[in-house]
Design an enzyme around this catalytic site. Structure first.
Site, PDB file in Angstrom:
ATOM      1  N   TYR A   1      13.487  -6.424   8.028  1.00 43.21           N
ATOM      2  CA  TYR A   1      14.261  -5.170   7.915  1.00 43.21           C
ATOM      3  C   TYR A   1      14.802  -4.787   6.618  1.00 43.21           C
ATOM      4  O   TYR A   1      15.574  -5.421   5.855  1.00 43.21           O
ATOM      5  CB  TYR A   1      15.628  -5.401   8.673  1.00 43.21           C
ATOM      6  CG  TYR A   1      16.189  -4.078   9.121  1.00 43.21           C
ATOM      7  CD1 TYR A   1      17.084  -3.266   8.256  1.00 43.21           C
ATOM      8  CD2 TYR A   1      16.216  -3.506  10.501  1.00 43.21           C
ATOM      9  CE1 TYR A   1      17.664  -2.143   8.713  1.00 43.21           C
ATOM     10  CE2 TYR A   1      16.794  -2.311  10.796  1.00 43.21           C
ATOM     11  CZ  TYR A   1      17.513  -1.736  10.157  1.00 43.21           C
ATOM     12  OH  TYR A   1      18.092  -0.397  10.377  1.00 43.21           O
TER      13      TYR A   1
ATOM     14  N   TYR B   1      11.913   5.316   9.015  1.00 40.76           N
ATOM     15  CA  TYR B   1      13.202   4.563   9.701  1.00 40.76           C
ATOM     16  C   TYR B   1      13.499   4.947  11.046  1.00 40.76           C
ATOM     17  O   TYR B   1      14.141   6.366  11.334  1.00 40.76           O
ATOM     18  CB  TYR B   1      14.340   4.984   8.834  1.00 40.76           C
ATOM     19  CG  TYR B   1      15.612   4.169   9.005  1.00 40.76           C
ATOM     20  CD1 TYR B   1      15.627   2.984   8.672  1.00 40.76           C
ATOM     21  CD2 TYR B   1      16.533   4.851   9.817  1.00 40.76           C
ATOM     22  CE1 TYR B   1      17.054   2.208   8.844  1.00 40.76           C
ATOM     23  CE2 TYR B   1      17.761   4.076  10.142  1.00 40.76           C
ATOM     24  CZ  TYR B   1      17.887   3.101   9.564  1.00 40.76           C
ATOM     25  OH  TYR B   1      19.197   2.322   9.976  1.00 40.76           O
TER      26      TYR B   1
END
Length: 364
Positions: free
Chosen positions: A278, A323
């Site tokens: 991440y 994203y």
């Protein structure tokens, strides 16, 4: 071994195009991605017996998506309030539902108009922020930038190393048609980009994106060839989510969940072929590489500059692909394992000092 280990598989993935202005509702995005995942898995919407999603008050409820998919009777369903911490652990929720016999076919999705609609980097007006805003801590970037500055100081890493992370992300994304950022980023161009909050420049921060991603998780007996959910852990500590109580403000979730993951599986970083980390901010990549045991702290600088992290986020990650709150990284992990070149993929979910991690294994 966790009780659900290997009993659930990710049989379908689906995504919309990733854009900065979709011109569509979040419901339309969610339904498109969900239908694509169902088609990829060869599952009819009527066969779903659970629907899961996570959000930050910026998505569409699962019952609305179920209705749009014409699911007349819905079983277990949850809208989880939470951000990037859920990206990996929602796989654990699905696996536990399957392991317990509650569900056999589960839809998981994340949808948002994260650029043209509700944007993540907005100033919070909660009670805690009344104390932090006067000191410039308005929104997530200043908070994580402060932690980043300390991390660079502690490790000896510099802006050149942050550039190496972003530049490698761009190189990885170059062959990914879904990616929003595919152009090379030389060091000079990187240094010319404006700061959002020192030491983070605009390109050190993940994108704000409109789009949706969906997965279909099935009982492994129904999808024996699909990548399996081997382990999922969730946890954390104060770290950079609670700086007033943290002995180490740089301690992100991986400092806590990495030992949990290896203890739960008996594996280590040596067993991981590809890492989907991440990367909300560039400095999180070396921090996670260190915490999960891929690279020792004293070797981070050389490792990054020599681009040893090419197998991290081979699609470009959140910095370059787009994203979708980390679920697009999970989708890429499935693609990597389907391709046959990799056997084990690590996926992580970040939320400051709290988060999650999952291991997926190729079938067979």
């Amino acid at each position: 071994m966790q009780g659900f280990a290997g009993r659930a598989a990710v049989a379908g993935v689906g995504m919309t195009a990733l854009t900065r202005r979709s011109g569509r509702t979040v419901l339309e995005l969610a339904v498109e991605a969900s239908r694509a995942a169902l088609a990829d898995a060869g599952v009819a919407a009527s066969d779903l017996d659970a629907v899961l999603s996570y959000h930050m008050n910026d998505s569409v409820p699962v019952v609305q998506v179920a209705r749009a998919l014409r699911i007349e009777r819905i079983g277990w369903h949850n809208d989880t309030s939470g951000g990037g911490t859920q990206a990996a652990s929602i796989l654990g929720d699905a696996a536990m539902l399957i392991s317990s016999g509650i569900a056999r076919n589960i839809l998981v999705y994340r949808a948002l108009n994260g650029r043209s609609g509700t944007r993540m980097n907005t100033v919070s007006t909660g009670p805690q922020e009344r104390f932090t805003i006067p000191y410039g801590m308005a929104g997530p970037i200043p908070m994580f930038a402060l932690a980043a500055q300390r991390y660079l100081h502690d490790t000896g890493l510099t802006e050149e190393h942050l550039h190496a992370v972003v530049a490698q992300s761009r190189e990885n994304a170059a062959g990914n048609p879904r990616a929003l950022r595919r152009e090379p980023l030389p060091l000079g161009d990187y240094l010319a980009r404006p700061y959002v909050c020192t030491p983070l420049r605009t390109v050190d921060c993940c994108q704000e994106t409109d789009g949706a991603c969906a997965l279909v998780v099935r009982d492994v007996r129904l999808a024996p060839e699909a990548p399996r959910i081997q382990a999922v852990v969730r946890g954390g500590g104060p770290g950079c989510s609670a700086m007033d109580r943290a002995p180490d403000v740089t301690a992100v979730f991986s400092a806590y969940v990495a030992p949990m993951l290896w203890e739960a599986t008996g594996l280590s970083a040596r067993d991981v072929d590809v890492a989907l980390l991440y990367d909300a901010y560039s400095w999180l990549v070396p921090r996670q590489l260190e915490d999960f045991g891929f690279v020792a702290r004293e070797d981070l600088g050389t490792y990054l500059l020599k681009r040893g992290h090419r197998s991290v986020n081979p699609h470009g990650g959140l910095l370059s692909e787009g994203y979708v709150h980390g679920l697009n990284n999970v989708a890429q992990a499935v693609r990597e394992l389907r391709g046959g070149a990799h056997e084990t993929a690590l996926v992580t979910g970040f939320g400051g000092g709290y988060g999650s991690a999952a291991l997926l294994r190729r079938a067979g």
